[in-house]
Design an enzyme around this catalytic site. Structure first.
Site, PDB file in Angstrom:
ATOM      1  N   ASN A  58     -13.077  -2.992   2.736  1.00  0.00           N
ATOM      2  CA  ASN A  58     -14.179  -2.032   2.762  1.00  0.00           C
ATOM      3  C   ASN A  58     -14.978  -2.151   1.466  1.00  0.00           C
ATOM      4  O   ASN A  58     -14.398  -2.141   0.380  1.00  0.00           O
ATOM      5  CB  ASN A  58     -13.628  -0.609   2.889  1.00  0.00           C
TER       6      ASN A  58
ATOM      7  N   GLN B   9     -14.652   2.700   1.639  1.00  0.00           N
ATOM      8  CA  GLN B   9     -13.932   2.244   0.444  1.00  0.00           C
ATOM      9  C   GLN B   9     -13.575   3.463  -0.391  1.00  0.00           C
ATOM     10  O   GLN B   9     -14.442   4.278  -0.710  1.00  0.00           O
ATOM     11  CB  GLN B   9     -14.795   1.269  -0.382  1.00  0.00           C
TER      12      GLN B   9
ATOM     13  N   HIS C 237     -10.404  -5.076  -2.752  1.00  0.00           N
ATOM     14  CA  HIS C 237      -9.087  -5.352  -2.177  1.00  0.00           C
ATOM     15  C   HIS C 237      -9.208  -5.709  -0.713  1.00  0.00           C
ATOM     16  O   HIS C 237     -10.115  -5.246  -0.010  1.00  0.00           O
ATOM     17  CB  HIS C 237      -8.143  -4.158  -2.344  1.00  0.00           C
ATOM     18  N   PHE C 238      -8.285  -6.525  -0.272  1.00  0.00           N
ATOM     19  CA  PHE C 238      -8.120  -6.806   1.152  1.00  0.00           C
ATOM     20  C   PHE C 238      -6.840  -6.132   1.608  1.00  0.00           C
ATOM     21  O   PHE C 238      -5.800  -6.264   0.954  1.00  0.00           O
ATOM     22  CB  PHE C 238      -8.012  -8.315   1.404  1.00  0.00           C
ATOM     23  N   HIS C 239      -6.929  -5.431   2.732  1.00  0.00           N
ATOM     24  CA  HIS C 239      -5.730  -4.898   3.378  1.00  0.00           C
ATOM     25  C   HIS C 239      -5.179  -5.974   4.316  1.00  0.00           C
ATOM     26  O   HIS C 239      -5.947  -6.580   5.076  1.00  0.00           O
ATOM     27  CB  HIS C 239      -6.074  -3.701   4.273  1.00  0.00           C
TER      28      HIS C 239
ATOM     29  N   ASP D 222       0.852  -1.197   0.000  1.00  0.00           N
ATOM     30  CA  ASP D 222       0.000   0.000   0.000  1.00  0.00           C
ATOM     31  C   ASP D 222       0.886   1.246   0.000  1.00  0.00           C
ATOM     32  O   ASP D 222       1.840   1.344   0.783  1.00  0.00           O
ATOM     33  CB  ASP D 222      -0.929  -0.032   1.228  1.00  0.00           C
ATOM     34  N   ILE D 223       0.551   2.181  -0.858  1.00  0.00           N
ATOM     35  CA  ILE D 223       1.361   3.403  -1.029  1.00  0.00           C
ATOM     36  C   ILE D 223       1.264   4.342   0.194  1.00  0.00           C
ATOM     37  O   ILE D 223       2.136   5.182   0.396  1.00  0.00           O
ATOM     38  CB  ILE D 223       0.960   4.129  -2.338  1.00  0.00           C
TER      39      ILE D 223
HETATM   40  P1  5GP Z   1      -9.766   1.644   0.799  1.00  0.00           P
HETATM   41  O1  5GP Z   1     -10.025   2.857   1.635  1.00  0.00           O
HETATM   42  O2  5GP Z   1     -10.449   1.724  -0.546  1.00  0.00           O
HETATM   43  O3  5GP Z   1     -10.044   0.364   1.522  1.00  0.00           O
HETATM   44  O4  5GP Z   1      -8.208   1.635   0.563  1.00  0.00           O
HETATM   45  C1  5GP Z   1      -7.576   1.981  -0.620  1.00  0.00           C
HETATM   46  C2  5GP Z   1      -6.086   1.865  -0.372  1.00  0.00           C
HETATM   47  O5  5GP Z   1      -5.428   1.952  -1.624  1.00  0.00           O
HETATM   48  C3  5GP Z   1      -5.525   2.965   0.514  1.00  0.00           C
HETATM   49  O6  5GP Z   1      -4.928   2.384   1.665  1.00  0.00           O
HETATM   50  C4  5GP Z   1      -4.502   3.671  -0.387  1.00  0.00           C
HETATM   51  O7  5GP Z   1      -3.343   4.023   0.304  1.00  0.00           O
HETATM   52  C5  5GP Z   1      -4.206   2.628  -1.438  1.00  0.00           C
HETATM   53  N1  5GP Z   1      -3.832   3.189  -2.717  1.00  0.00           N
HETATM   54  C6  5GP Z   1      -4.509   4.143  -3.417  1.00  0.00           C
HETATM   55  N2  5GP Z   1      -3.867   4.409  -4.579  1.00  0.00           N
HETATM   56  C7  5GP Z   1      -2.782   3.593  -4.609  1.00  0.00           C
HETATM   57  C8  5GP Z   1      -1.732   3.409  -5.550  1.00  0.00           C
HETATM   58  O8  5GP Z   1      -1.653   4.046  -6.603  1.00  0.00           O
HETATM   59  N3  5GP Z   1      -0.782   2.478  -5.242  1.00  0.00           N
HETATM   60  C9  5GP Z   1      -0.828   1.746  -4.106  1.00  0.00           C
HETATM   61  N4  5GP Z   1       0.139   0.857  -3.882  1.00  0.00           N
HETATM   62  N5  5GP Z   1      -1.808   1.901  -3.181  1.00  0.00           N
HETATM   63  C10 5GP Z   1      -2.760   2.819  -3.437  1.00  0.00           C
END
Ligand code: 5GP
Ligand code: ZN
Length: 133
Positions: free
Chosen positions: A86, A93, A99-101, A30-31
């Site tokens: 999420n 989300q 995606h799964f974290h 995750d970035i």
């Molecule tokens: P969500 O809130 O949708 O569950 O999480 C999305 C996740 O995607 C966030 O933790 C965010 O840091 C990550 N993310 C968003 N854009 C990018 C990207 O371009 N590269 C990577 N590696 N992670 C990303």
């Protein structure tokens, strides 16, 4: 979906730090990491979230979540992990590609996921179950 950042990552059109991949699944760092090795596990095909992904594809994703978790346990000694997914904007989300974290946790890491709970809703459980019959 050509504007989806995770689809771009799968296709190699956007940069990522790969942890694992197979025919169906891709895992990468995750970035905006909440912890070292905070990882996202995604299906290579675009699905928005839990509501539209077919069960078989979801099985492949969750199997990869397990594989990466075991990898971190074996290689890094990580024993505490939060697995979070999420589905929907109101469920926080932000990227609409399922995606799964995988978030490694340790004591004193400064993170704290706590829900506001409502024990009084137990009184409504019978009604709630009735509604889904
Ligand atoms: P969500 O809130 O949708 O569950 O999480 C999305 C996740 O995607 C966030 O933790 C965010 O840091 C990550 N993310 C968003 N854009 C990018 C990207 O371009 N590269 C990577 N590696 N992670 C990303
Ligand atoms: Zn996508």
């Amino acid at each position: 979906m050509n504007t989806c950042i995770f689809c771009k990552i799968v296709k190699g059109e956007a940069n990522s730090w790969k942890i694992y991949e197979n025919e169906d699944v891709y895992a990468f760092l995750d970035i905006h990491p909440a912890a070292r090795y905070h990882t996202l596990v995604i299906p290579k095909k675009h699905y928005t979230n839990i509501f539209d992904i077919p069960e078989k594809e979801l099985q492949a994703v969750i199997a990869a979540v397990k594989k990466v978790s075991k990898l971190y346990e074996e290689k890094l000694g990580i024993k505490n992990i939060q697995i979070i997914s999420n589905s929907g904007a109101e469920a926080q989300q932000e990227v609409f590609h399922l995606h799964f974290h995988i978030v490694p946790r340790k004591r004193g890491d400064g993170q704290n996921l706590r829900w506001v709970t409502h024990s009084e809703w137990v009184n409504d459980f019978d009604n709630m179950i009735e509604k889904i019959q």
